[in-house]
Design a protein around this motif. Sequence first.
Motif, short mmCIF file in Angstrom:
data_model
loop_
_atom_site.label_atom_id
_atom_site.label_comp_id
_atom_site.label_asym_id
_atom_site.label_seq_id
_atom_site.Cartn_x
_atom_site.Cartn_y
_atom_site.Cartn_z
N MET A 1 8.32 -7.06 -62.10
CA MET A 1 8.36 -8.49 -62.44
C MET A 1 7.21 -8.79 -63.40
N SER A 2 7.52 -9.44 -64.50
CA SER A 2 6.50 -9.73 -65.51
C SER A 2 5.98 -11.13 -65.32
N HIS A 3 4.76 -11.35 -65.70
CA HIS A 3 4.14 -12.68 -65.63
C HIS A 3 3.68 -13.09 -67.01
N SER A 4 3.51 -14.38 -67.19
CA SER A 4 3.04 -14.90 -68.48
C SER A 4 1.59 -14.51 -68.69
N LEU A 5 1.16 -14.62 -69.95
CA LEU A 5 -0.22 -14.28 -70.29
C LEU A 5 -1.21 -15.15 -69.54
N SER A 6 -0.84 -16.45 -69.37
CA SER A 6 -1.74 -17.37 -68.65
C SER A 6 -1.89 -16.94 -67.21
N SER A 7 -0.81 -16.48 -66.59
CA SER A 7 -0.87 -16.03 -65.20
C SER A 7 -1.76 -14.81 -65.07
N THR A 8 -1.67 -13.90 -66.03
CA THR A 8 -2.52 -12.70 -66.00
C THR A 8 -3.99 -13.06 -66.11
N ASN A 9 -4.29 -14.04 -66.97
CA ASN A 9 -5.69 -14.47 -67.13
C ASN A 9 -6.23 -15.05 -65.83
N VAL A 10 -5.37 -15.84 -65.16
CA VAL A 10 -5.80 -16.40 -63.89
C VAL A 10 -6.12 -15.29 -62.91
N THR A 111 -2.49 -14.78 -55.64
CA THR A 111 -1.08 -15.16 -55.72
C THR A 111 -0.92 -16.68 -55.68
N THR A 112 -1.72 -17.33 -54.86
CA THR A 112 -1.66 -18.80 -54.78
C THR A 112 -1.92 -19.42 -56.14
N MET A 113 -2.93 -18.93 -56.85
CA MET A 113 -3.25 -19.48 -58.16
C MET A 113 -2.16 -19.18 -59.18
N LEU A 114 -1.53 -18.00 -59.04
CA LEU A 114 -0.42 -17.66 -59.94
C LEU A 114 0.77 -18.61 -59.71
N ILE A 115 1.04 -18.88 -58.44
CA ILE A 115 2.15 -19.79 -58.11
C ILE A 115 1.86 -21.19 -58.65
N LEU A 116 0.62 -21.65 -58.45
CA LEU A 116 0.25 -22.98 -58.95
C LEU A 116 0.39 -23.05 -60.47
N GLU A 117 0.09 -21.94 -61.12
CA GLU A 117 0.24 -21.89 -62.58
C GLU A 117 1.71 -22.00 -62.97
N GLN A 118 2.58 -21.36 -62.22
CA GLN A 118 4.01 -21.42 -62.51
C GLN A 118 4.58 -22.81 -62.20
N LEU A 119 3.99 -23.52 -61.26
CA LEU A 119 4.48 -24.85 -60.86
C LEU A 119 3.63 -25.98 -61.44
N LYS A 120 2.96 -25.72 -62.53
CA LYS A 120 1.98 -26.68 -63.05
C LYS A 120 2.61 -28.01 -63.48
N HIS A 121 3.91 -28.01 -63.78
CA HIS A 121 4.54 -29.24 -64.24
C HIS A 121 5.31 -29.96 -63.13
N TYR A 122 5.11 -29.55 -61.89
CA TYR A 122 5.74 -30.22 -60.75
C TYR A 122 4.72 -31.13 -60.06
N SER A 123 5.23 -32.13 -59.38
CA SER A 123 4.36 -33.03 -58.60
C SER A 123 3.75 -32.25 -57.44
N TRP A 124 2.74 -32.85 -56.82
CA TRP A 124 2.03 -32.16 -55.74
C TRP A 124 2.95 -31.84 -54.57
N ASP A 125 3.79 -32.80 -54.20
CA ASP A 125 4.68 -32.53 -53.07
C ASP A 125 5.75 -31.51 -53.43
N ALA A 126 6.23 -31.51 -54.68
CA ALA A 126 7.24 -30.53 -55.10
C ALA A 126 6.67 -29.12 -55.09
#
Length: 686
Positions: A1-10, A111-126
């Motif tokens: 599974m590949s991740h974006s460059l921003s996720s790798t930096n995180v 992993t938590t920070m990677l997930i947050l990076e992937q969900l950065k455009h969702y609301s807090w509850d989403a």
Amino acid sequence: MSHSLSSTNVQEQEGMQNPFEFSEDKILDDVYRTHFDCFEKCDVTSLQTVASNVINHSIDISEKVISKGDQLREQFSEEINISSQQLTAKLRRIAYLMICTPRGEHFGHRTTMLILEQLKHYSWDAKVLIVQAAFSLEYGKFMYLPLTTQCQQQIENLFADLNGLLMVPQNTQHLPYFNSVVKKAMQMIECIIEWKRLISLGHDIKDVPTLAETFHQIPVVVYWAIFTFVSCTGQIDEFTDYKVQRHELSKSFEPKLDSILGKFKEFLERCSKEIVRIEDYTRREKIVIHTGKNIVKVLKALIISRENRDLRQNVFNVLTGEQVKIEEFKKYVLLFISGLDKIEDEIRLLKSIHEKLKEKPREVEGYRSEDFKILWIPIVDEWNEERRKKLESHLQCNKFGWYVVKYFNFETGMKLIKEVFKYKEKPIIALINPQGKVENIDTKQIISVWGIDGFPFRTSDHYRLTQQWNWFWSEMTKLNQGIESLIEEDCYLFIYGGMDTKWIQEFATAIETLKRDVAKLKLNINTTIESYQLGKDDPKAIPHFWIAIDSLLTRRKQMKKGIDFATSEEIKRLLFLKQDPKGWAILSKGHNVKLLGHGEAMCRTVKDFGMWHGKLHEEVSFDVAFREYYEEIMKDNKDCSKKCLNVISSGYAMDILERIVCPKKDCRRPMEVASVSYKCCHDRKK
């Protein structure tokens, strides 16, 4: 599974950090860096329903409390179908990322920070609900497999669309602690959903200040909820395979989650209380300003809190000391609102008005004096022992028939009073009618200026009392233009006259002495006194004035408009007053005529200034104090008080003939008519 460059930096930046060692400020900063505009949407309600039900059912199974397998199986089948429709490819990627996370808090944080990076455009509850749904896929698959063979086959088919791996749980030694941690994560989600509900109500942050504080807490709560699900997902395969190396969840989870939950719940409780107060205030404000159809509802909205439904609400009759119900205030209420300091003048004013209202029944345009009650709401910041004693002292020293709301501490009511009545710690006396409408936001000025003559103390009464004497000033200024300047100066003006020259001289001397005595007092209020003798400079002006006044009364019947009933009554009083053998005097302040008085009583009141001037240091105007003393003299003077007056009008058309009553206020009997001569029948000998 590949991740974006921003996720790798995180991932590179986070290294081997342990989140249990982080401060809240660090987590807040880290999480906010991954949060952007919330333009991506998802059905959070359906997601929450499905995921939470799956997890809760899984926990129930693990704790061996399931009983009706077929019913549960049908329910779960429906939920998975709903979930399948809602889950996106992103949710599957997150689930895969969570299950592949190596054991250890630092990996869980990464992993938590990677997930947050992937969900950065969702609301807090989403964000947190998507992660919860991803966790429910793995946990639900694990826990639903031990059902009956028939059930297992159906569940296998349901999960085949999501993930093909089916494993049977074997190692359940640490499952109770695991479930306990999952439950706390679920509680955090419930708090996040409640937070979203509260902010969705649309209240201004200024009105709900605690909401602003929750915006600093929500990123921390979201982080720990996601981190918990990530850590727990990595534990699932340990319950299904003996070959997997044991890595138990950190014992730091429960105390950490308890701490975060406790703090956030406290914020939510405070928010809820603030919102309840706002909604309660809005409801009460609507009653008071818009929808209140009777005064009882308005008073309840002002003084009865939601916590105290006792309709008596510490309302007492000051004279009897008895507690009363608000339903007793069904008619007109003079609502006295004040603090406890420097209110002696207002209390004396109210006491004086109460005595006048009870002294003699009066009615003006349907307003009856017996329908009026006085209610005091004392407002202070806190009812300590000193203030309680001060309140009791006021009540003990002023025992008359008024009412008081003791120890009023209803915060919403105080806020409403300040808004509706514009109360700013300065005492006010508002007039509320039976329909609950405020007819005069502060009657104090009318009462101070006009006394009982201002009854019923509406804002219109000041205008009425002022305008009803325009006819008088119109005739006076025709005689002497200088009077107009005295009127504009708003000073106290004595206008007097009569046929007894001795009384005229005596009264003029007394007025000059009064001017000097008043000046010596150096009062804060304006008490400039001037005088004018009718006909002093031109004796011919006297008959011209009275003929003009007499003509006004004659034209009253002919003029359909222009002279109302109150005006014609004053004209009659003035015409009858001139018959006093000693003389007559009128006291005014500016345009406002305050008193029409008999010569002897007026002269004595002026001379006795030293006996009543003490009232001027209270909040009682010169004219009110003057009139009160004058009326006491009139009561003592039996000859003058019993004597009725006559008037003779001749040479006018017969259509002016009508029923006329004696204008003397304590007589009011019909006058007999002889030609066009009116004479009160009170004095007729039998």
